[in-house]
Design a protein around this motif. Structure first.
Motif, short mmCIF file in Angstrom:
data_model
loop_
_atom_site.label_atom_id
_atom_site.label_comp_id
_atom_site.label_asym_id
_atom_site.label_seq_id
_atom_site.Cartn_x
_atom_site.Cartn_y
_atom_site.Cartn_z
N ILE A 212 25.35 14.23 5.40
CA ILE A 212 24.17 14.18 6.28
C ILE A 212 24.58 14.81 7.60
CG2 ILE A 212 22.49 12.69 7.39
CD1 ILE A 212 22.45 12.44 4.35
N HIS A 213 23.86 15.82 8.00
CA HIS A 213 24.14 16.41 9.30
C HIS A 213 22.87 16.37 10.14
CE1 HIS A 213 25.90 18.90 12.35
NE2 HIS A 213 24.81 19.65 12.33
N TYR A 214 23.00 15.78 11.32
CA TYR A 214 21.85 15.67 12.22
C TYR A 214 22.24 16.21 13.58
CZ TYR A 214 18.39 13.47 15.29
OH TYR A 214 17.41 13.25 16.23
N GLU A 215 21.34 16.96 14.20
CA GLU A 215 21.60 17.37 15.57
C GLU A 215 20.28 17.41 16.33
OE1 GLU A 215 23.63 21.01 14.34
OE2 GLU A 215 22.03 22.16 15.31
N ALA A 216 20.36 17.17 17.61
CA ALA A 216 19.14 17.12 18.43
C ALA A 216 19.46 17.53 19.85
CB ALA A 216 18.55 15.70 18.40
N TYR B 235 13.60 5.72 10.02
CA TYR B 235 14.49 5.59 8.88
C TYR B 235 14.21 6.72 7.91
CZ TYR B 235 15.11 0.82 10.58
OH TYR B 235 15.39 -0.26 11.34
N PHE B 236 15.23 7.18 7.23
CA PHE B 236 14.97 8.02 6.06
C PHE B 236 15.88 7.58 4.93
CE2 PHE B 236 18.61 10.92 5.97
CZ PHE B 236 19.04 10.96 7.30
N GLY B 237 15.34 7.73 3.72
CA GLY B 237 16.07 7.31 2.54
C GLY B 237 16.29 8.48 1.61
N VAL B 238 17.43 8.47 0.95
CA VAL B 238 17.67 9.47 -0.09
C VAL B 238 18.20 8.76 -1.33
CG1 VAL B 238 18.20 11.31 1.57
CG2 VAL B 238 20.06 9.98 0.59
N HIS B 239 17.92 9.33 -2.44
CA HIS B 239 18.39 8.82 -3.72
C HIS B 239 19.37 9.86 -4.26
CE1 HIS B 239 17.13 6.77 -7.77
NE2 HIS B 239 18.42 6.68 -7.50
N ALA B 240 20.66 9.53 -4.22
CA ALA B 240 21.68 10.54 -4.49
C ALA B 240 22.33 10.34 -5.85
CB ALA B 240 22.74 10.49 -3.40
N SER B 241 22.63 11.43 -6.49
CA SER B 241 23.37 11.41 -7.75
C SER B 241 24.86 11.45 -7.44
CB SER B 241 22.98 12.62 -8.60
OG SER B 241 21.61 12.59 -8.85
N PRO C 72 0.80 -1.22 0.00
CA PRO C 72 0.00 0.00 0.00
C PRO C 72 0.83 1.27 0.00
CG PRO C 72 0.05 -0.98 2.18
CD PRO C 72 0.78 -1.91 1.28
N ASN C 73 2.01 1.22 0.57
CA ASN C 73 2.71 2.47 0.81
C ASN C 73 3.91 2.64 -0.13
OD1 ASN C 73 3.99 0.33 1.87
ND2 ASN C 73 4.60 1.34 3.77
N ALA C 74 3.83 2.01 -1.29
CA ALA C 74 4.92 2.18 -2.23
C ALA C 74 5.00 3.63 -2.66
CB ALA C 74 4.70 1.29 -3.45
N GLY C 75 6.19 4.10 -2.92
CA GLY C 75 6.32 5.48 -3.38
C GLY C 75 7.77 5.75 -3.72
N ALA C 76 8.02 6.19 -4.94
CA ALA C 76 9.40 6.40 -5.36
C ALA C 76 9.95 7.66 -4.71
CB ALA C 76 9.45 6.54 -6.87
N LEU C 77 11.24 7.68 -4.54
CA LEU C 77 11.90 8.90 -4.05
C LEU C 77 11.69 10.01 -5.06
CD1 LEU C 77 15.30 7.71 -2.64
CD2 LEU C 77 13.52 8.94 -1.44
N LEU D 118 17.85 18.25 10.71
CA LEU D 118 18.47 17.32 9.77
C LEU D 118 18.77 18.09 8.50
CD1 LEU D 118 19.26 14.42 8.87
CD2 LEU D 118 16.90 14.16 8.11
N VAL D 119 20.03 18.07 8.07
CA VAL D 119 20.41 18.78 6.85
C VAL D 119 21.09 17.80 5.91
CG1 VAL D 119 21.69 20.71 5.87
CG2 VAL D 119 20.78 20.86 8.21
N VAL D 120 20.52 17.64 4.74
CA VAL D 120 21.11 16.80 3.71
C VAL D 120 21.67 17.70 2.62
CG1 VAL D 120 20.69 15.00 2.01
CG2 VAL D 120 19.54 14.91 4.24
N THR D 121 22.95 17.51 2.31
CA THR D 121 23.60 18.33 1.29
C THR D 121 24.16 17.43 0.21
OG1 THR D 121 24.26 19.80 3.07
CG2 THR D 121 25.28 20.16 0.89
N PRO D 122 23.75 17.55 -1.07
CA PRO D 122 22.79 18.53 -1.57
C PRO D 122 21.38 18.29 -1.04
CG PRO D 122 23.26 16.89 -3.25
CD PRO D 122 24.21 16.62 -2.11
N ASP D 123 20.51 19.23 -1.29
CA ASP D 123 19.15 19.20 -0.74
C ASP D 123 18.30 18.22 -1.55
OD1 ASP D 123 16.91 19.77 0.68
OD2 ASP D 123 16.50 21.65 -0.37
N LEU D 124 18.18 17.00 -1.06
CA LEU D 124 17.45 15.95 -1.78
C LEU D 124 16.14 15.66 -1.10
CD1 LEU D 124 20.49 13.55 -2.21
CD2 LEU D 124 19.36 14.83 -4.05
N PRO D 125 15.14 15.19 -1.86
CA PRO D 125 13.90 14.77 -1.21
C PRO D 125 14.16 13.56 -0.31
CG PRO D 125 13.86 14.21 -3.54
CD PRO D 125 15.10 15.02 -3.31
N LEU D 126 13.48 13.50 0.84
CA LEU D 126 13.64 12.39 1.78
C LEU D 126 12.39 11.53 1.77
CD1 LEU D 126 15.09 14.13 4.96
CD2 LEU D 126 16.28 13.27 2.95
#
Lengths: 288, 288, 288, 288
Positions: free
Chosen positions: C72-76, C60-66, B283-288, C40-48
């Protein structure tokens, strides 16, 4: 055709506490290693203990070193006069005809758990024509299925792990070739050597297979000429013929190995297609 | 085409000391398991604790048994209405398009150390056309290279051991198929089921592979029709869906399993060549 | 006593071909992680693409990078308000009383082949008083019997290998502790976290054990305060919660991790002797 | 004190296709095996091929059998005159003083991967006083930590697996004892024997350790008197001295083994506390 080679190695260590070293770097004294001259220099000048294993001719020497640097320098010249045969004439020796003192080379060993590969070997190679040709098929399989890749294995890697990982170095190719042979009831053993043409220069590992009453050289890596291998030692597997076994606190330094034609001629090309053996026929063969 | 099956099992135990049992023998409640009727009889009559895993629908029940005999009898009737597709139309889902909640089925697990098989899988299957066809090639490889042989493995056998031993039972075929898929970055999971046509009658194990947004059934053993599999559970590997997990001192007695067509007709032949799924699209498929 | 921490990480990669990354570096959203602020800062600015696992709250988070650099910079900032108890009051939950949805944490997994350790665990820990005390004995055993040594293990090392090698890193300590617990029928799981006081700064791995209706933190390495652990993820073992899972051709660059008290006060000493949990009681517990 | 034993075995096989058998069941010819008389009957009456291994004196014989039943009957009488010493006087031989031909018994072998146990052995036994006493501590550890349990292992079980499983048979006890010794740089080897007092009657496996210039017997199972062991063979591990190695299609029938005092007196009790050796001092010992 015989070729004369000059070869050698220099091994350096930093000894941190009194330590024992056992080396196996000297060229085996075989009838087909002709007119050998050698020089061994241990620095500092320490007493050596030596041992040559009966029958298989491995030569070991041990030193007991105090803290400080230790350098081993070995050089030799030797003319290789290998026995050659047409591969098609080299038949498999039936188990019933194997000399009993060769039977140990059918057994599994530390890095060659051939007892686990009976089905694998039968499925891949069981249907092939027996003899030199079948072992050549094993070498071709190794060449086509295993990647040569430094760092893919370590000093504890077994043949079954290499089979899964599908990558390794010369030691792993030899172990897996030996494993397949033993799993097919063909005696096989590990060989350490100086290898003319190997790039980069290093100790090389290949394997020998007992066929038609004699041990024959095989190499699944295709990295050197079979008739340019100068044998150091043979054993069940790499565990038995480490070029250096240190006991104590030791830092290992650089290892330099060289082998060249004494006549300065280039490496022969194409490589030999003969069956190559540096051994005499087994003396005590006798069928039941 | 839908077919109605009647199936069931009877499991017997001798409880030696107070023990807990967890069972996973009930047919999963899926939309494509139509008009299911069931009966579960535990003898003696003990209270049951039940749990259905969200999303994957595995059904577990637990009993706390006192010393003495324990018998579990389960029977069900269900109409299978699997989703069918032309295999040629089922594409591989790129990793970038995999739903994140499906990613765990890319991970190695107890009996599927796929992290060790990257090179193996790439060498054997890496060059093949991606999609249903490549997983079919994996199943063909299993069928051609692994012997189905009872006793070749045990309950601790991993996929890499089966790969070396080249023999196993349905559980081992499924583990190795899953291992190859995961090593190729294709999600795969273990399936336990009742299998129409399986000889002799037993619980069966196959695997599902996530392709084109949906889980599809595969079986390297070729022992049963894919459209005659009535699913019990899915999991990372066999560890997660043992049909019985006893905690305590227990002797296991006989296990009887049956599955027949409710209409009494014979098994269809030839077997289906459709791609078969009993799952809905994720159900939750979705491309990046 | 609650303490506020500021923490974060910076991860750098060189992407060689289009690649997918899955990260699990964000602090879990738990009721006892109070007043959390994050960036959370992803460089370059990619959709998550993001996914939070139900119940266990891994994020979890995923990125599709060229191709090119990826950072990836994370702080909390988060205030830890762990649940504390007197260890003597924390009893073992009998298997009959374990919620069925906790049972999976009794199962063997990729790096925790607990099914092979039943005799080992029984012999070493079987005779001890059950409860928190017995798991503390397991941690003491780990501390006394396993050397913490970088390089002793790799990302494929299992708990049984660590048991033989008697050396490992935090991941291996956690796997072996989990293995002993599961072999004793005590649910246990792997925890990745930011660990206040850990030297040098790095992601840390500990384990949680289900006792008396709740998950409790344990650490056989004694490298950090249990009440200074900020949880990232939980899983069967390290396979499930890698901080980064790349799919594609990627070179990994430096990893920087930090955690400090937001109030600048020094690390508390001596370390806590309380039983520490960051979880609520399991909601669906119920005896047979 | 010397004791005379009468012993023997009867081995039965059903040969399905022409097969080769290698047997190692005959008592070794040692100076301390006094006044030995023997009888070997092979039915049907087949020609034998025999081989005695130099130095270690293992005796092998091979037969080439046609389809049908095959029975091997062996019986012997021998007076045991073992060398005895006060255990407190038996010192460890420093590696620097080990004869080079004994060094192979420091190496890992198929069932004794001692190269993986360096840390384990050092942690458990490294701090103990060196010599006979330390090997006795190893035997005590085996007795206290490993369960003797038939079926816990099979013919492929290694010492590291036994260490994890914590259960095995005499073969596994010997392998693990050897592994610990080698990991501590103490030469050790596997011994097969007839064992007076063993219940039930069977071939027994123990191990020998090289201390103070001589091989000494050890047995972690405590199942038989050390001065009632009649040696058959020695080897790196069980792979080398299987009592029967069949090559071909063979069904194995019953194995009957017996050993009794020729004088009919009962088993001595309490068991000996002497250090026991059936070997002469190593002839070529010599310090660096």
């Amino acid at each position: 055709m015989t070729v004369r080679y000059k070869l050698g190695c220099t091994l350096s260590y930093q000894v941190l506490a009194p330590s024992v070293f056992i080396f196996n770097i000297e060229v085996a004294r075989l009838r087909r290693h002709v007119n050998m001259t050698e020089r061994l220099v241990v620095t500092p000048d320490l007493p050596l203990r030596t041992h040559t294993v009966p029958d298989i001719n491995n030569r070991y020497f041990g030193v007991h070193a105090s803290p400080g640097p230790l350098t081993i320098h070995y050089e030799a010249e030797v003319t290789l006069d290998p026995f050659r045969a047409d591969p098609d004439t080299v038949k498999e020796t039936p188990v019933a005809d194997l000399p009993l003192d060769i039977m140990p080379f059918l057994l599994p060993s530390r890095f060659v758990p051939s007892d686990r590969l009976a089905d694998f070997a039968r499925k891949e190679f069981g249907y092939l024509k027996r003899g030199f040709e079948r072992v050549t098929a094993i070498c071709n399989w190794l060449y086509n299925n295993i990647d040569y890749r430094r760092g893919a294995s370590n000093e504890q890697t077994t043949a079954t792990e290499s089979l899964i990982l599908r990558a390794g170095v010369c030691r792993d190719f030899a172990h897996l070739g030996i494993a397949f042979c033993r799993a097919l009831d063909i005696p096989a053993r590990f060989v350490s050597c100086y290898a003319y043409g190997l790039q980069p220069n290093d100790f090389h590992a290949v394997f020998e297979v007992y066929l038609d009453g004699r041990w024959w050289l095989f190499d699944g890596t295709r990295m050197a000429n079979l008739d340019g291998l100068v044998r150091i030692g043979v054993g069940r597997d790499a565990a038995e013929i480490a070029f250096c076994s240190p006991f104590g606190a030791v830092d290992c330094g650089p290892v330099e190995i060289s082998i060249d034609r004494a006549d300065g001629l280039p490496e022969p090309w194409p490589r030999t297609i003969d069956a190559i053996s540096t051994e005499e026929p087994a003396p005590n063969a006798g069928a039941l």
